[in-house]
Design an enzyme around this catalytic site. Structure first.
Site, PDB file in Angstrom:
ATOM      1  N   TYR A 142      20.168  -8.179  27.768  1.00 37.46           N
ATOM      2  CA  TYR A 142      20.704  -9.660  28.095  1.00 37.46           C
ATOM      3  C   TYR A 142      22.121  -9.544  27.610  1.00 37.46           C
ATOM      4  CZ  TYR A 142      16.185 -11.973  29.853  1.00 37.46           C
ATOM      5  OH  TYR A 142      15.269 -12.324  30.570  1.00 37.46           O
ATOM      6  N   GLU A 190       6.554 -20.657  33.108  1.00 37.74           N
ATOM      7  CA  GLU A 190       6.467 -19.185  32.646  1.00 37.74           C
ATOM      8  C   GLU A 190       4.909 -18.901  32.615  1.00 37.74           C
ATOM      9  OE1 GLU A 190       9.129 -18.615  29.468  1.00 37.74           O
ATOM     10  OE2 GLU A 190       7.582 -17.236  28.645  1.00 37.74           O
ATOM     11  N   ARG A 242      14.471 -12.039  14.541  1.00 33.01           N
ATOM     12  CA  ARG A 242      13.346 -11.195  15.155  1.00 33.01           C
ATOM     13  C   ARG A 242      14.302  -9.822  15.297  1.00 33.01           C
ATOM     14  NH1 ARG A 242      10.554 -11.921  20.804  1.00 33.01           N
ATOM     15  NH2 ARG A 242      12.525 -12.589  21.400  1.00 33.01           N
ATOM     16  N   ARG A 284       9.071  -6.177  29.354  1.00 31.05           N
ATOM     17  CA  ARG A 284       8.376  -6.914  30.195  1.00 31.05           C
ATOM     18  C   ARG A 284       6.813  -6.870  30.279  1.00 31.05           C
ATOM     19  NH1 ARG A 284      12.177 -11.114  30.989  1.00 31.05           N
ATOM     20  NH2 ARG A 284      14.152  -9.963  31.231  1.00 31.05           N
TER      21      ARG A 284
HETATM   22  C1  3EB Z   1      12.850 -14.397  29.970  1.00 33.55           C
HETATM   23  O1  3EB Z   1      12.469 -13.911  30.578  1.00 33.55           O
HETATM   24  C2  3EB Z   1      12.030 -15.646  29.629  1.00 33.55           C
HETATM   25  O2  3EB Z   1      11.731 -14.279  23.540  1.00 33.55           O
HETATM   26  O3  3EB Z   1       9.825 -13.278  23.046  1.00 33.55           O
HETATM   27  C3  3EB Z   1       9.709 -14.557  28.167  1.00 33.55           C
HETATM   28  C4  3EB Z   1       8.828 -13.928  27.170  1.00 33.55           C
HETATM   29  C5  3EB Z   1      10.869 -15.082  27.391  1.00 33.55           C
HETATM   30  C6  3EB Z   1       9.278 -13.421  25.957  1.00 33.55           C
HETATM   31  C7  3EB Z   1      10.632 -13.834  23.857  1.00 33.55           C
HETATM   32  C8  3EB Z   1      11.170 -15.147  26.113  1.00 33.55           C
HETATM   33  C9  3EB Z   1      10.453 -14.338  25.139  1.00 33.55           C
HETATM   34  O4  3EB Z   1      13.911 -14.217  29.265  1.00 33.55           O
HETATM   35  C10 3EB Z   1      11.727 -16.022  28.316  1.00 33.55           C
END
Ligand code: 3EB
Length: 332
Positions: free
Chosen positions: A201, A316, A150, A214
């Site tokens: 991250y 989630e 991605r 987000r």
């Molecule tokens: C997180 O907050 C949880 O890889 O597209 C949440 C939303 C999560 C999207 C993605 C991953 C994704 O990291 C995991």
């Protein structure tokens, strides 16, 4: 009331059958525990996800536009569009590529070709459903391989500084798929002040960070909240503690909602649709009580069995909301 640019419904088969009778207005249909239903007109885009409802029969997620849509197929991406919005979907062809990351990169490059060809330069929301998401493949977890592919495609082709909102969840059987919504102008992106941005991250979560914001604000009208879980900073909290994870997830949703209201300088309405991914269907009642208490009995909820991309996460939650005073509201 102004007419919103689209409507979103979560429906069982009989309800879905009734909702798609005005087939010209369908942007796309997403199936959970279902192959393409026979009642769906051939021109309507459909994606069978590898996810199933937490319990009960097959469910459908139906995106309907305010005005007529035209079907579009560009390469392997099938979709539909009207003047303002496009919906598209592609299967991740793992057999045809050398690795999952190559297959994901090829799928996203196909999506960018679709966006270029249709003139919808701005993806505003992605859903990524992968089978065996936390399984190891030749020494690297599949979700981490997904993130490599991605990010590779986004750095080559995304025409905006930040990625839009997304969900990335694991399913049990079938083909891994991506579906998306796109517009002509990029969404405003929103971060969660309680969390490190996913695209920042640290490398302990994999060689490439996940490419998503987000939340996305589309046209000062719709809020798309990404999959949200019990993560604070970048760490998973409340291991093996369902009610701890539920409360933290709801606190995170509230934090994103607050940030979105500040970004848009507008309040959100009570009009919510939640998609709730559960590691174990048995969590449903407990989660439902908490969501109803937090967001009211009117909010729509679709419960799915899903594997989170971190195996410690028990649930989630993603959401679609509407701003109470969209720009349209001020028109005579
Ligand atoms: C997180 O907050 C949880 O890889 O597209 C949440 C939303 C999560 C999207 C993605 C991953 C994704 O990291 C995991």
């Amino acid at each position: 009331m102004p007419r919103p640019p689209f409507e979103l419904d979560y429906a069982d088969a009989p309800t879905a059958r009734a909702l798609v009778t005005d087939s010209a207005k369908i942007l796309g249909v997403v199936g959970y525990g279902a192959e393409r239903p026979d009642f769906l007109p051939a021109s309507c885009p459909f994606v069978a996800t590898p996810l199933t409802p937490a319990d009960g029969p097959a469910m459908f997620e139906i995106w309907r536009a305010a005005g007529p849509c035209d079907p579009v197929k560009i390469g392997e991406v099938t979709g539909a569009r009207n003047d303002a919005l496009a919906f598209g979907t592609i299967a991740i062809d793992e057999a045809g590529a050398g690795s999952l990351e190559a297959a994901v990169e090829a799928a996203y490059l196909g999506i960018f070709d679709f966006l270029d060809a249709t003139g919808f330069s701005a993806p505003i929301r992605f859903w990524n459903y992968l089978t065996a998401i936390t399984e190891d493949e030749d020494g690297l977890e599949r979700y981490r391989r997904f993130n490599i592919g991605r990010q590779q495609a986004f750095s080559a082709r995304l025409r905006q500084p930040l990625p839009p909102a997304a969900s990335g969840v694991g399913g049990h059987s079938g083909t891994s798929v991506i579906y998306f919504l796109a517009a002509h102008e990029p969404a405003l992106t929103v971060e969660n002040p309680r969390q490190v941005s996913a695209y920042a991250y640290p490398p302990i979560y994999g060689p490439r960070s996940p490419s998503f914001s987000r939340a996305s604000i589309h046209a000062a009208e719709t809020l798309f909240i990404s999959g949200t879980a019990s993560i604070v900073g970048h760490q998973t909290l409340h291991l093996d503690d369902l009610s701890g994870q539920i409360d933290e997830t709801i606190d995170n949703l509230r934090a994103v909602i607050g940030a979105a209201e500040r970004t848009a300088a507008a309040p959100l309405s009570e009009h919510w649709a939640f998609k709730i991914y559960l590691h174990d269907a048995a969590y449903r009642e407990t989660v439902d009580r908490a969501v109803e208490t937090a967001f009211g009995p009117e909010c729509r909820r679709l419960y799915l069995r899903g594997d989170m991309c971190r195996s410690e996460l028990l649930l989630e939650i993603e959401a679609v909301g509407r701003f109470a005073s969209g720009a349209e509201e001020n028109k005579p």
